[in-house]
Design an enzyme around this catalytic site. Structure first.
Site, PDB file in Angstrom:
ATOM      1  N   TYR A 125     -32.749  27.781  26.800  1.00 46.32           N
ATOM      2  CA  TYR A 125     -34.140  28.228  26.916  1.00 46.32           C
ATOM      3  C   TYR A 125     -34.939  27.329  27.868  1.00 46.32           C
ATOM      4  O   TYR A 125     -36.158  27.306  27.824  1.00 46.32           O
ATOM      5  CB  TYR A 125     -34.826  28.232  25.541  1.00 46.32           C
ATOM      6  N   LYS A 173     -20.561  23.708  20.167  1.00 45.73           N
ATOM      7  CA  LYS A 173     -19.401  24.471  20.660  1.00 45.73           C
ATOM      8  C   LYS A 173     -18.708  23.594  21.704  1.00 45.73           C
ATOM      9  O   LYS A 173     -18.440  24.005  22.842  1.00 45.73           O
ATOM     10  CB  LYS A 173     -19.883  25.807  21.261  1.00 45.73           C
TER      11      LYS A 173
END
Ligand code: ATP
Length: 340
Positions: A125, A173
């Protein structure tokens, strides 16, 4: 002395739920001088002003604290999200979203009690996006910084320490996103070493999602980067009964904005039907933040009682009460607890 607080009622169900929240805060006897700004987002754009008018930023810089209703973001076009702009302009890097089962609310699990800490200013973002017309390729940069990672993980540990929480799980991740998620994980491990009294583990985001919908009671504090944190907090909101009851706070070093996780809910706006609990619970966090702990506890206790007794609940919770009826019933209970 009265606390000065900026009030942004927002749009959609925003004005209804902020009015309900003020009724409840008044009942708790907290003296607040509200600096209200109604012209923001689409309303501001229609008047030829920026979606985030400078007087709103000036107000929050001066009061340090805002209570905010939802502000609609046009999808795929129009102005940049006012919510995102506020977080970036005021450097509100920590998005805190508690997900705690309320008694009486039917959910698949009975004892979920966890908090999501979402990094609020960087990651996917960051707003660094390009589109190459010739090659027809779009890119979004997921910028992760050492400083940004360090401060959100430390914020999470400090919060855990202050609130007697025992475990922090870092969601990532890093097996695939070796640089970005890898950096976040490395910094997380370094920060965790400063808090030996709090258990620390890390989890790969996809496996964590599966575990959360099977064994949510195993989790306590979960810290993650912006996009993962955003998705995780809606997932966990669903675990405890949905958007009508899930509170949130955006906190930086100098300013804080308290707002519900839900959006402007245009489908029920203007009908006096929205559940104001999420914003009321956000206001509880705000009252704690400004040191009005007794008032925060009184409201929290009254909310718990109303849900336990399944009294005067709104339609999303299976009741028949309107927004204002819920607020008035809750305000009565709060006055009873505070004697105000
Ligand atoms: P946004 O993009 O702003 O998040 P959205 O439409 O995706 O908007 P919401 O506005 O949060 O998401 O609404 C999702 C659904 O949840 C709608 O059906 C809405 O009516 C319902 N909802 C959201 N908030 C509340 C609330 N406070 N009380 C009752 N129902 C709500």
């Amino acid at each position: 002395m009265a606390h000065s607080i900026t009030l942004l009622p927002g749009d959609g169900i925003g004005p209804e739920v902020t009015k309900a929240t003020r009724t409840v805060i008044d009942a708790a006897g907290v003296d607040i001088s509200w600096d209200r700004h109604r012209v923001i987002g689409q309303t501001a754009v229609e008047r030829g002003r920026p979606a985030l008018p400078p007087d709103v930023i000036d107000s929050i810089k001066s009061t340090g604290v805002a209570l905010k209703g939802p502000i609609t973001t046009p999808v795929g076009k129009g102005f940049t999200s006012v919510n995102v702009q506020l977080r970036q302009r005021l450097d509100l890097y920590a998005n805190v979203r508690p997900c705690i089962t309320l008694p009486g609310v039917e959910t698949p699990f009975e004892d979920t009690d966890l908090i999501i800490f979402r990094e609020n200013t960087e990651g996917l973002y960051s707003g660094i996006e390009t589109y190459d017309e010739r090659l027809e390729i779009a890119d979004s940069i997921a910028r992760i910084t050492k400083r940004g990672s360090e401060r959100i993980v430390r914020f999470c540990f400090e919060y855990a320490k202050e609130h007697g929480r025992e475990r922090v799980t870092l969601a990532h991740k890093a097996n695939i996103l070796k640089k970005t998620s890898g950096l976040f994980l490395d910094i997380g491990r370094e920060v965790a070493a400063d808090y030996p009294e709090i258990d620390f583990d890390d989890a790969i985001i996809d496996a964590l999602c599966m575990n959360l919908v099977m064994y949510p009671e195993e989790y306590d504090c979960i810290v993650s980067t912006n996009l993962f944190g955003d998705i995780l907090s809606d997932l966990t909101a669903g675990l405890v009964g949905g958007l009508g009851i899930t509170a949130g706070a955006n906190i930086g070093n100098d300013h804080a904005i308290f707002e519900a996780v839900h959006g402007s809910a245009p489908d029920i706006a203007g009908q006096n039907a929205a559940n104001p609990t999420a914003l009321i619970q956000s206001a509880v966090m705000m009252l704690e933040h400004i040191g009005e702990v007794a008032a925060a506890n009184a409201i929290n206790q009254a909310v718990t009682e109303m849900y336990r007794e399944e009294e005067t609940l709104t339609a999303d919770m299976g009741g028949e009460a309107s927004t204002s009826e819920f607020a008035e019933a809750l305000a009565d209970r709060v006055s009873h607890h505070t004697g105000s």
